[in-house]
Scaffold this motif. Structure first.
Motif, PDB file in Angstrom:
ATOM      1  N   ARG A 126       1.185  -1.121  -0.049  1.00  0.00           N
ATOM      2  CA  ARG A 126      -0.060   0.196  -0.151  1.00  0.00           C
ATOM      3  C   ARG A 126       0.947   1.278   0.175  1.00  0.00           C
ATOM      4  N   VAL A 127       0.311   2.382  -0.347  1.00  0.00           N
ATOM      5  CA  VAL A 127       1.420   3.481  -0.430  1.00  0.00           C
ATOM      6  C   VAL A 127       0.898   4.337   0.740  1.00  0.00           C
ATOM      7  N   GLY A 128       1.886   4.764   1.613  1.00  0.00           N
ATOM      8  CA  GLY A 128       1.929   5.345   2.830  1.00  0.00           C
ATOM      9  C   GLY A 128       1.584   6.773   2.699  1.00  0.00           C
ATOM     10  N   GLU A 129       1.187   7.432   3.519  1.00  0.00           N
ATOM     11  CA  GLU A 129       0.861   8.989   3.563  1.00  0.00           C
ATOM     12  C   GLU A 129       1.977   9.769   3.132  1.00  0.00           C
ATOM     13  N   ASP A 130       3.357   9.318   3.277  1.00  0.00           N
ATOM     14  CA  ASP A 130       4.228   9.831   2.719  1.00  0.00           C
ATOM     15  C   ASP A 130       4.998   9.615   1.270  1.00  0.00           C
ATOM     16  N   GLY A 131       4.220   8.764   0.798  1.00  0.00           N
ATOM     17  CA  GLY A 131       4.317   8.446  -0.593  1.00  0.00           C
ATOM     18  C   GLY A 131       5.245   7.118  -0.696  1.00  0.00           C
ATOM     19  N   ASN A 132       5.861   6.718   0.242  1.00  0.00           N
ATOM     20  CA  ASN A 132       6.752   5.326   0.434  1.00  0.00           C
ATOM     21  C   ASN A 132       5.912   4.328   0.227  1.00  0.00           C
ATOM     22  N   LEU A 133       6.252   2.936  -0.355  1.00  0.00           N
ATOM     23  CA  LEU A 133       5.435   1.947  -0.412  1.00  0.00           C
ATOM     24  C   LEU A 133       5.537   1.042   0.886  1.00  0.00           C
ATOM     25  N   GLU A 134       4.695   0.491   1.531  1.00  0.00           N
ATOM     26  CA  GLU A 134       4.545  -0.485   2.583  1.00  0.00           C
ATOM     27  C   GLU A 134       4.516  -1.734   2.317  1.00  0.00           C
ATOM     28  N   LEU A 135       5.160  -2.690   2.698  1.00  0.00           N
ATOM     29  CA  LEU A 135       4.774  -4.017   2.414  1.00  0.00           C
ATOM     30  C   LEU A 135       3.858  -4.720   3.307  1.00  0.00           C
ATOM     31  N   ILE A 136       2.828  -5.313   2.661  1.00  0.00           N
ATOM     32  CA  ILE A 136       1.797  -6.024   3.495  1.00  0.00           C
ATOM     33  C   ILE A 136       1.843  -7.457   3.744  1.00  0.00           C
ATOM     34  N   GLY A 137       2.319  -8.093   2.509  1.00  0.00           N
ATOM     35  CA  GLY A 137       2.571  -9.672   2.506  1.00  0.00           C
ATOM     36  C   GLY A 137       2.774 -10.126   1.137  1.00  0.00           C
ATOM     37  N   ARG A 138       2.423 -11.481   1.126  1.00  0.00           N
ATOM     38  CA  ARG A 138       2.514 -12.472  -0.132  1.00  0.00           C
ATOM     39  C   ARG A 138       1.414 -12.569  -0.796  1.00  0.00           C
ATOM     40  N   ARG A 139       1.240 -12.579  -2.183  1.00  0.00           N
ATOM     41  CA  ARG A 139      -0.128 -13.310  -2.825  1.00  0.00           C
ATOM     42  C   ARG A 139       0.278 -14.747  -2.872  1.00  0.00           C
ATOM     43  N   ASP A 140       1.139 -15.226  -2.637  1.00  0.00           N
ATOM     44  CA  ASP A 140       1.128 -16.743  -3.018  1.00  0.00           C
ATOM     45  C   ASP A 140       2.020 -17.577  -1.781  1.00  0.00           C
ATOM     46  N   HIS A 141       2.575 -18.595  -1.832  1.00  0.00           N
ATOM     47  CA  HIS A 141       3.186 -19.489  -0.848  1.00  0.00           C
ATOM     48  C   HIS A 141       4.720 -19.259  -0.687  1.00  0.00           C
ATOM     49  N   LEU A 142       5.350 -18.236  -1.457  1.00  0.00           N
ATOM     50  CA  LEU A 142       6.782 -18.065  -1.437  1.00  0.00           C
ATOM     51  C   LEU A 142       6.943 -17.439  -0.323  1.00  0.00           C
ATOM     52  N   VAL A 143       7.716 -17.669   0.687  1.00  0.00           N
ATOM     53  CA  VAL A 143       8.197 -17.078   1.978  1.00  0.00           C
ATOM     54  C   VAL A 143       9.593 -16.825   2.132  1.00  0.00           C
ATOM     55  N   LYS A 144       9.994 -16.283   3.255  1.00  0.00           N
ATOM     56  CA  LYS A 144      11.463 -16.040   3.505  1.00  0.00           C
ATOM     57  C   LYS A 144      11.603 -16.401   4.954  1.00  0.00           C
ATOM     58  N   VAL A 145      12.594 -17.193   5.171  1.00  0.00           N
ATOM     59  CA  VAL A 145      12.923 -17.774   6.121  1.00  0.00           C
ATOM     60  C   VAL A 145      14.475 -17.311   6.526  1.00  0.00           C
ATOM     61  N   ARG A 146      14.672 -16.738   7.361  1.00  0.00           N
ATOM     62  CA  ARG A 146      15.905 -16.008   7.833  1.00  0.00           C
ATOM     63  C   ARG A 146      16.531 -15.446   6.547  1.00  0.00           C
ATOM     64  N   GLY A 147      15.850 -14.696   5.717  1.00  0.00           N
ATOM     65  CA  GLY A 147      16.165 -14.067   4.671  1.00  0.00           C
ATOM     66  C   GLY A 147      16.443 -14.762   3.423  1.00  0.00           C
ATOM     67  N   GLN A 148      16.295 -16.053   3.532  1.00  0.00           N
ATOM     68  CA  GLN A 148      16.404 -17.139   2.328  1.00  0.00           C
ATOM     69  C   GLN A 148      14.810 -17.181   1.433  1.00  0.00           C
ATOM     70  N   ARG A 149      15.091 -17.236   0.511  1.00  0.00           N
ATOM     71  CA  ARG A 149      13.740 -17.549  -0.168  1.00  0.00           C
ATOM     72  C   ARG A 149      13.490 -19.163  -0.281  1.00  0.00           C
ATOM     73  N   VAL A 150      12.222 -19.449   0.179  1.00  0.00           N
ATOM     74  CA  VAL A 150      11.767 -20.660   0.220  1.00  0.00           C
ATOM     75  C   VAL A 150      10.453 -20.850  -0.413  1.00  0.00           C
ATOM     76  N   GLU A 151      10.172 -21.610  -1.374  1.00  0.00           N
ATOM     77  CA  GLU A 151       9.108 -22.013  -1.929  1.00  0.00           C
ATOM     78  C   GLU A 151       8.430 -23.070  -1.529  1.00  0.00           C
ATOM     79  N   LEU A 152       7.379 -22.931  -0.670  1.00  0.00           N
ATOM     80  CA  LEU A 152       6.874 -24.118   0.304  1.00  0.00           C
ATOM     81  C   LEU A 152       6.376 -25.689  -0.736  1.00  0.00           C
ATOM     82  N   GLY A 153       6.143 -25.189  -2.100  1.00  0.00           N
ATOM     83  CA  GLY A 153       5.917 -26.430  -2.864  1.00  0.00           C
ATOM     84  C   GLY A 153       7.211 -27.245  -3.050  1.00  0.00           C
TER      85      GLY A 153
END
Length: 492
Positions: free
Chosen positions: A372-399
């Motif tokens: 979403r776009v914050g009041e100051d114009g910066n993007l704020e991350l809400i979450g993922r659309r799919d099941h790709l996740v980050k665990v301790r910085g590493q990209r993990v596809e649950l599939g």
């Protein structure tokens, strides 16, 4: 301009300047330039041609960096795979990209022999130099839009997925970053990330672009907080870039704040996963003289948004933004069901060529991240659309993890979820058994997975159930699974 020209250019003007420091020694730019030429000649002697893929399955070292440079000079595409990957997965990636040659170290050669390597020719770094014949040839002709390297990530189908990136893709980001940070020959950059993780692209090529030096952190040290803090201070690093998990460990268990701020440090960068706001606020307060940035971008785009963390962060009560678009890219916000939420789509010079073995990528890249776009114009991350996740910085596809678990003879069906966040994030497997007598244990599945997955994708906990929870349309109900786990309703 292509990536290998960065080292050659610096070597012509300041050959005695330090380029790479690692456990196996130091290389000046002149030495790195000469060693890269030797590896290029050795690859040619092995029949590697422009456009061929070379799998690099080895730990971080000066020789590994030189080999990557040698591949680029030969016009070949290097494919880095960390040494912690089991032979089965390394071979799988080698076959997937059609590697003309796999290069490893002595330990990898022993492991490959024990696993009956079946992914084509294999040689060690040492063997290549021993077999080198002839004078190095001139760098291969090519275009900035030629592929330079392939970074394999976890794939949703169970197959690792190769993100193919060009010289232009990398240089668009690197050039922007060098200008933003005012990098120069006196800078000393840390390389915390493994070479198959896109964070390392900045560490290596921003250093080479600026004529600076890069200090490689071994995989064994990567999450040893006290050693990392000593490394930061001992080598008088000026630029630090890592996942927030590493910084969090350094803060909580490494004594990062036991002494005055590192005198040489002037820039601290973090990316790869959300950094909890209280920790960012603490870091900002403890290091008032250090510029800080929260960078964002999937492997397919490298860094495509940037946010500078100023002292004003102490007044925030919500997560640190991911900022505004950068690296010459542009963005499109695709509306989602909930008002004010959008999927982030990225266009521009950093967007990948495509996935190896598939059609070239065209049009904007859909990140799968909801913002979403914050009041100051910066993007704020809400979450993922799919099941790709980050665990301790590493990209993990649950599939991919589920695919490996589902291949176990005792497992009928499997779902993998992430429980917790930040340093507490853990992979939990929820499985059903093929029959009541099947032997399924956490230790057994860990051992099974260790032969097929890298360490960061191995499950932390196991829950055996009679039936997987499912949504009304028959899909695995991961939200219900997380709820059951956190409330103790699953069977261990």
């Amino acid at each position: 301009m292509r990536l290998h020209q960065l080292v050659s250019d610096v070597a012509r003007h300041t050959p005695e300047a330090l380029a790479v420091h690692a456990w196996d020694g130091r290389l000046t730019y002149g030495e790195l330039d000469a060693l890269a030429d030797r590896y290029s000649a050795a690859l040619a002697a092995r029949g590697v041609r422009p456009g061929d893929r070379v799998l690099l399955w080895a730990g971080k070292s000066t020789h590994a960096v030189a080999l990557m440079q040698g591949c680029l000079r030969r016009g070949a595409v290097y494919v880095p795979v960390t040494e912690s990957n089991p032979p089965v997965r390394a071979a799988r990636i080698g076959r997937g990209c059609g590697a003309a040659l796999t290069v490893t170290d002595a330990g990898g050669a022993v492991r490959a022999a024990g696993a009956e390597w079946n992914a084509g020719p294999l040689a060690t770094l040492e063997e290549l130099l021993t077999e080198e014949t002839g004078a190095p040839s001139a760098p291969a002709d090519g275009s900035p839009d030629d592929p330079a390297y392939i970074l394999y990530t976890s794939g949703s189908t169970g197959e690792p997925k190769g993100v193919c990136l060009s010289h232009r893709n990398a240089l668009a980001f690197v050039t922007w970053a060098c200008e933003l940070l005012d990098l120069g020959p006196r800078d000393r950059l840390a390389n915390h990330a493994p070479f198959n993780f896109d964070l390392s692209v900045f560490d290596l090529y921003a250093a080479f672009h600026a004529g600076a030096s890069v200090f490689l952190i071994s995989q064994e040290m990567a999450y040893a907080p006290e050693q990392l803090v000593r490394f930061l201070r001992r080598h008088e690093l000026t630029v630090w870039y890592s996942v927030p998990s590493a910084l969090s460990l350094m803060m909580s268990k490494g004594g990062l704040f036991d002494e005055v701020p590192p005198p040489a440090l002037r820039v601290c960068l973090f990316a790869g996963e959300p950094f909890p706001l209280p920790l960012v606020q603490q870091l900002r307060a403890q290091w008032p003289g250090v510029r800080m940035f929260n960078w964002y971008g999937p492997t397919e785009t490298n860094v495509c948004t940037s946010y500078e963390v100023t002292p004003a962060v102490v007044r925030r009560s919500t997560a640190v933004p991911i900022g505004t678009v950068c690296s010459g890219d542009s963005m499109t916000l695709a509306p989602q069901d909930r008002e004010g939420e959008h999927e982030l789509l990225i266009s521009g010079p950093t967007v990948m060529l495509g996935y190896w073995g598939q059609e070239p990528h065209t049009g904007p890249y859909a990140t799968g991240d909801i913002v979403r776009v914050g009041e100051d114009g910066n993007l704020e991350l809400i979450g993922r659309r799919d099941h790709l996740v980050k665990v301790r910085g590493q990209r993990v596809e649950l599939g991919e993890v589920e695919s490996v678990l589902g291949a176990h003879p005792g497992v009928e069906d499997a779902a993998v979820v992430v429980v917790g966040s930040g340093l507490e994030a853990a992979l939990h497997a929820v499985v059903t058994k093929t029959c009541p007598e099947s032997s399924v244990s956490l230790l057994g599945l860990k051992e099974w997975s260790a032969q097929r997955l890298p360490p960061y994708m191995i499950l932390d906990a196991l829950h055996v159930v009679d039936e997987l929870p499912r949504t009304g349309n028959g899909k695995k109900d991961r939200r219900r699974m997380v709820q059951d786990i956190t409330t103790g309703r699953t069977m261990m």
